[in-house]
Write a protein that holds these residues in place. Structure first.
Motif, PDB file in Angstrom:
ATOM      1  N   LEU A  23      -4.559  17.159 -21.948  1.00 18.93           N
ATOM      2  CA  LEU A  23      -4.543  17.027 -20.490  1.00 18.93           C
ATOM      3  C   LEU A  23      -4.096  15.625 -20.084  1.00 18.93           C
ATOM      4  CD1 LEU A  23      -5.194  18.118 -17.642  1.00 18.93           C
ATOM      5  CD2 LEU A  23      -7.513  17.257 -17.975  1.00 18.93           C
ATOM      6  N   ILE A  24      -4.641  14.631 -20.731  1.00 18.78           N
ATOM      7  CA  ILE A  24      -4.269  13.243 -20.406  1.00 18.78           C
ATOM      8  C   ILE A  24      -2.792  13.003 -20.704  1.00 18.78           C
ATOM      9  CG2 ILE A  24      -4.636  10.825 -21.059  1.00 18.78           C
ATOM     10  CD1 ILE A  24      -7.622  11.598 -21.503  1.00 18.78           C
ATOM     11  N   PHE A  25      -2.341  13.443 -21.900  1.00 27.70           N
ATOM     12  CA  PHE A  25      -0.948  13.229 -22.279  1.00 27.70           C
ATOM     13  C   PHE A  25       0.003  13.942 -21.326  1.00 27.70           C
ATOM     14  CE2 PHE A  25       2.847  14.306 -24.852  1.00 27.70           C
ATOM     15  CZ  PHE A  25       3.287  13.007 -25.112  1.00 27.70           C
ATOM     16  N   SER A  26      -0.272  15.212 -21.029  1.00 27.64           N
ATOM     17  CA  SER A  26       0.621  15.964 -20.144  1.00 27.64           C
ATOM     18  C   SER A  26       0.589  15.411 -18.726  1.00 27.64           C
ATOM     19  CB  SER A  26       0.262  17.453 -20.152  1.00 27.64           C
ATOM     20  OG  SER A  26      -1.043  17.661 -19.666  1.00 27.64           O
ATOM     21  N   SER A  27      -0.576  14.970 -18.261  1.00 27.16           N
ATOM     22  CA  SER A  27      -0.633  14.410 -16.905  1.00 27.16           C
ATOM     23  C   SER A  27       0.110  13.084 -16.828  1.00 27.16           C
ATOM     24  CB  SER A  27      -2.078  14.263 -16.431  1.00 27.16           C
ATOM     25  OG  SER A  27      -2.797  13.388 -17.266  1.00 27.16           O
ATOM     26  N   LEU A  28       0.082  12.302 -17.893  1.00 30.41           N
ATOM     27  CA  LEU A  28       0.861  11.059 -17.903  1.00 30.41           C
ATOM     28  C   LEU A  28       2.359  11.355 -17.823  1.00 30.41           C
ATOM     29  CD1 LEU A  28      -1.046   8.911 -20.557  1.00 30.41           C
ATOM     30  CD2 LEU A  28      -0.988   8.562 -18.074  1.00 30.41           C
ATOM     31  N   LEU A  29       2.799  12.346 -18.617  1.00 28.34           N
ATOM     32  CA  LEU A  29       4.216  12.703 -18.590  1.00 28.34           C
ATOM     33  C   LEU A  29       4.641  13.275 -17.232  1.00 28.34           C
ATOM     34  CD1 LEU A  29       4.781  14.233 -22.135  1.00 28.34           C
ATOM     35  CD2 LEU A  29       5.612  12.042 -21.268  1.00 28.34           C
ATOM     36  N   ILE A  30       3.725  13.910 -16.543  1.00 25.46           N
ATOM     37  CA  ILE A  30       4.059  14.498 -15.239  1.00 25.46           C
ATOM     38  C   ILE A  30       3.989  13.463 -14.121  1.00 25.46           C
ATOM     39  CG2 ILE A  30       3.261  16.160 -13.486  1.00 25.46           C
ATOM     40  CD1 ILE A  30       2.394  17.977 -15.823  1.00 25.46           C
TER      41      ILE A  30
END
Length: 169
Positions: A23-30
Protein backbone atom coordinates in the motif's frame (compact mmCIF):
# COMPACT_ATOMS: atom_id res chain seq x y z
CA UNK A 1 -9.92 -14.40 -14.75
CA UNK A 2 -9.41 -17.97 -13.56
CA UNK A 3 -5.66 -17.43 -13.16
CA UNK A 4 -6.36 -14.29 -11.10
CA UNK A 5 -8.18 -16.17 -8.29
CA UNK A 6 -5.10 -18.13 -7.08
CA UNK A 7 -3.11 -14.88 -7.09
CA UNK A 8 -5.74 -13.21 -4.90
CA UNK A 9 -5.57 -16.19 -2.52
CA UNK A 10 -1.79 -15.76 -2.36
CA UNK A 11 -2.29 -12.08 -1.50
CA UNK A 12 -4.65 -12.92 1.33
CA UNK A 13 -2.17 -15.44 2.73
CA UNK A 14 0.60 -12.82 2.82
CA UNK A 15 -0.71 -11.26 6.02
CA UNK A 16 -1.02 -7.64 7.00
CA UNK A 17 2.58 -6.37 7.06
CA UNK A 18 3.42 -7.07 3.40
CA UNK A 19 0.08 -5.60 2.32
CA UNK A 20 0.86 -2.42 4.26
CA UNK A 21 4.21 -2.30 2.46
CA UNK A 22 2.50 -2.71 -0.91
CA UNK A 23 0.00 0.00 0.00
CA UNK A 24 2.76 2.44 0.90
CA UNK A 25 4.80 1.62 -2.22
CA UNK A 26 1.83 1.87 -4.59
CA UNK A 27 0.57 5.08 -2.97
CA UNK A 28 4.02 6.65 -3.35
CA UNK A 29 4.09 5.73 -7.03
CA UNK A 30 0.60 7.17 -7.49
CA UNK A 31 0.78 10.34 -5.40
CA UNK A 32 4.42 11.49 -5.54
CA UNK A 33 5.21 14.25 -8.02
CA UNK A 34 6.61 12.96 -11.33
CA UNK A 35 9.88 14.80 -10.74
CA UNK A 36 10.49 12.77 -7.57
CA UNK A 37 9.63 9.51 -9.35
CA UNK A 38 12.12 10.46 -12.10
CA UNK A 39 14.80 11.25 -9.49
CA UNK A 40 14.57 7.76 -7.98
CA UNK A 41 14.51 6.11 -11.40
CA UNK A 42 11.01 4.64 -11.26
CA UNK A 43 9.46 6.65 -14.09
CA UNK A 44 9.41 3.75 -16.58
CA UNK A 45 7.94 1.37 -13.99
CA UNK A 46 5.33 3.93 -12.96
CA UNK A 47 4.18 4.62 -16.53
CA UNK A 48 4.25 1.02 -17.78
CA UNK A 49 2.39 -0.50 -14.83
CA UNK A 50 0.15 2.41 -13.82
CA UNK A 51 -3.06 0.31 -14.05
CA UNK A 52 -1.51 -2.55 -12.09
CA UNK A 53 -0.17 -0.17 -9.44
CA UNK A 54 -3.65 1.33 -9.10
CA UNK A 55 -5.17 -2.12 -8.67
CA UNK A 56 -2.57 -3.01 -6.03
CA UNK A 57 -3.36 0.25 -4.23
CA UNK A 58 -7.14 -0.35 -4.27
CA UNK A 59 -6.83 -4.00 -3.30
CA UNK A 60 -4.46 -3.12 -0.44
CA UNK A 61 -6.94 -0.61 0.94
CA UNK A 62 -9.83 -3.06 0.59
CA UNK A 63 -7.81 -5.83 2.26
CA UNK A 64 -6.76 -3.64 5.19
CA UNK A 65 -10.29 -2.32 5.72
CA UNK A 66 -11.69 -5.87 5.65
CA UNK A 67 -8.92 -7.08 7.98
CA UNK A 68 -9.62 -4.23 10.42
CA UNK A 69 -13.37 -4.82 10.39
CA UNK A 70 -12.81 -8.53 10.94
CA UNK A 71 -10.51 -7.82 13.89
CA UNK A 72 -13.04 -5.44 15.42
CA UNK A 73 -15.81 -7.97 14.87
CA UNK A 74 -13.81 -10.85 16.35
CA UNK A 75 -12.54 -9.03 19.39
CA UNK A 76 -15.47 -6.90 20.42
CA UNK A 77 -18.72 -7.85 18.75
CA UNK A 78 -17.93 -11.53 18.26
CA UNK A 79 -17.04 -12.03 21.92
CA UNK A 80 -20.09 -10.09 23.06
CA UNK A 81 -22.42 -12.06 20.77
CA UNK A 82 -20.91 -15.41 21.81
CA UNK A 83 -21.40 -14.52 25.49
CA UNK A 84 -25.00 -13.43 24.90
CA UNK A 85 -25.81 -16.55 22.88
CA UNK A 86 -24.14 -18.80 25.44
CA UNK A 87 -26.04 -17.16 28.30
CA UNK A 88 -29.30 -17.48 26.36
CA UNK A 89 -28.82 -21.24 25.91
CA UNK A 90 -27.68 -21.72 29.51
CA UNK A 91 -30.80 -19.94 30.79
CA UNK A 92 -32.90 -22.06 28.47
CA UNK A 93 -31.34 -25.17 30.01
CA UNK A 94 -32.25 -23.87 33.47
CA UNK A 95 -35.87 -24.43 32.49
CA UNK A 96 -35.22 -28.14 31.79
CA UNK A 97 -33.60 -29.23 35.06
CA UNK A 98 -34.30 -32.69 36.46
CA UNK A 99 -35.67 -33.04 40.01
CA UNK A 100 -32.24 -34.14 41.29
CA UNK A 101 -30.55 -31.15 39.66
CA UNK A 102 -33.15 -28.80 41.12
CA UNK A 103 -32.58 -30.22 44.61
CA UNK A 104 -28.84 -29.81 44.36
CA UNK A 105 -29.05 -26.23 43.07
CA UNK A 106 -31.73 -25.42 45.66
CA UNK A 107 -29.04 -26.08 48.29
CA UNK A 108 -27.04 -23.13 46.97
CA UNK A 109 -30.01 -20.76 46.73
CA UNK A 110 -31.82 -21.65 49.98
CA UNK A 111 -28.62 -21.65 52.05
CA UNK A 112 -27.51 -18.37 50.42
CA UNK A 113 -24.11 -19.85 49.70
CA UNK A 114 -22.11 -19.79 46.52
CA UNK A 115 -20.00 -22.82 47.38
CA UNK A 116 -20.59 -26.32 48.72
CA UNK A 117 -18.64 -29.54 49.08
CA UNK A 118 -20.07 -32.07 46.64
CA UNK A 119 -19.13 -35.61 45.66
CA UNK A 120 -17.48 -36.17 42.31
CA UNK A 121 -19.02 -39.65 42.33
CA UNK A 122 -22.46 -38.06 42.00
CA UNK A 123 -23.63 -38.04 38.38
CA UNK A 124 -25.86 -35.02 39.04
CA UNK A 125 -22.84 -33.01 40.18
CA UNK A 126 -20.84 -34.01 37.12
CA UNK A 127 -23.79 -33.24 34.84
CA UNK A 128 -24.28 -29.76 36.30
CA UNK A 129 -20.54 -29.13 36.02
CA UNK A 130 -20.53 -30.18 32.36
CA UNK A 131 -23.58 -27.99 31.65
CA UNK A 132 -21.79 -25.05 33.34
CA UNK A 133 -24.17 -24.52 36.27
CA UNK A 134 -21.43 -25.26 38.80
CA UNK A 135 -17.65 -25.36 38.71
CA UNK A 136 -15.14 -27.27 40.81
CA UNK A 137 -13.08 -24.66 42.63
CA UNK A 138 -10.35 -26.82 44.11
CA UNK A 139 -8.32 -29.94 43.42
CA UNK A 140 -7.99 -30.99 47.07
CA UNK A 141 -10.92 -33.04 48.25
CA UNK A 142 -12.31 -32.87 51.75
CA UNK A 143 -13.12 -36.58 52.07
CA UNK A 144 -11.21 -39.30 50.24
CA UNK A 145 -14.00 -41.90 50.45
CA UNK A 146 -16.83 -39.74 49.14
CA UNK A 147 -14.50 -37.80 46.84
CA UNK A 148 -15.97 -34.48 48.03
CA UNK A 149 -14.60 -31.37 46.42
CA UNK A 150 -15.49 -27.71 46.73
CA UNK A 151 -17.89 -26.54 44.02
CA UNK A 152 -19.23 -23.06 43.33
CA UNK A 153 -22.34 -22.05 41.51
CA UNK A 154 -21.61 -20.08 38.32
CA UNK A 155 -22.36 -16.34 38.63
CA UNK A 156 -24.94 -16.42 35.85
CA UNK A 157 -26.74 -19.37 37.50
CA UNK A 158 -26.67 -17.70 40.93
CA UNK A 159 -28.19 -14.54 39.57
CA UNK A 160 -30.75 -16.27 37.34
CA UNK A 161 -31.92 -18.82 39.93
CA UNK A 162 -32.24 -16.14 42.61
CA UNK A 163 -34.39 -14.09 40.23
CA UNK A 164 -36.42 -17.17 39.25
CA UNK A 165 -36.62 -19.46 42.31
CA UNK A 166 -39.74 -21.06 40.82
CA UNK A 167 -37.43 -22.98 38.47
CA UNK A 168 -36.19 -24.99 41.46
CA UNK A 169 -39.65 -26.13 42.60
Amino acid sequence: MTELIPKIKDWVNLGVVPVIGLLIFSSLLIFLPESTIQDVGLEALSKEYKVHIGLVFLFSIAFLVAYSLNAIWSVFLGTWLREKASLYFLKKEANDLTEEEKELLKGFVENRTRSMNLSMKNGVVLGLEKRQFIIRTGNLGTDALSMSFPYAIQPWAWEYLNKHPELLE
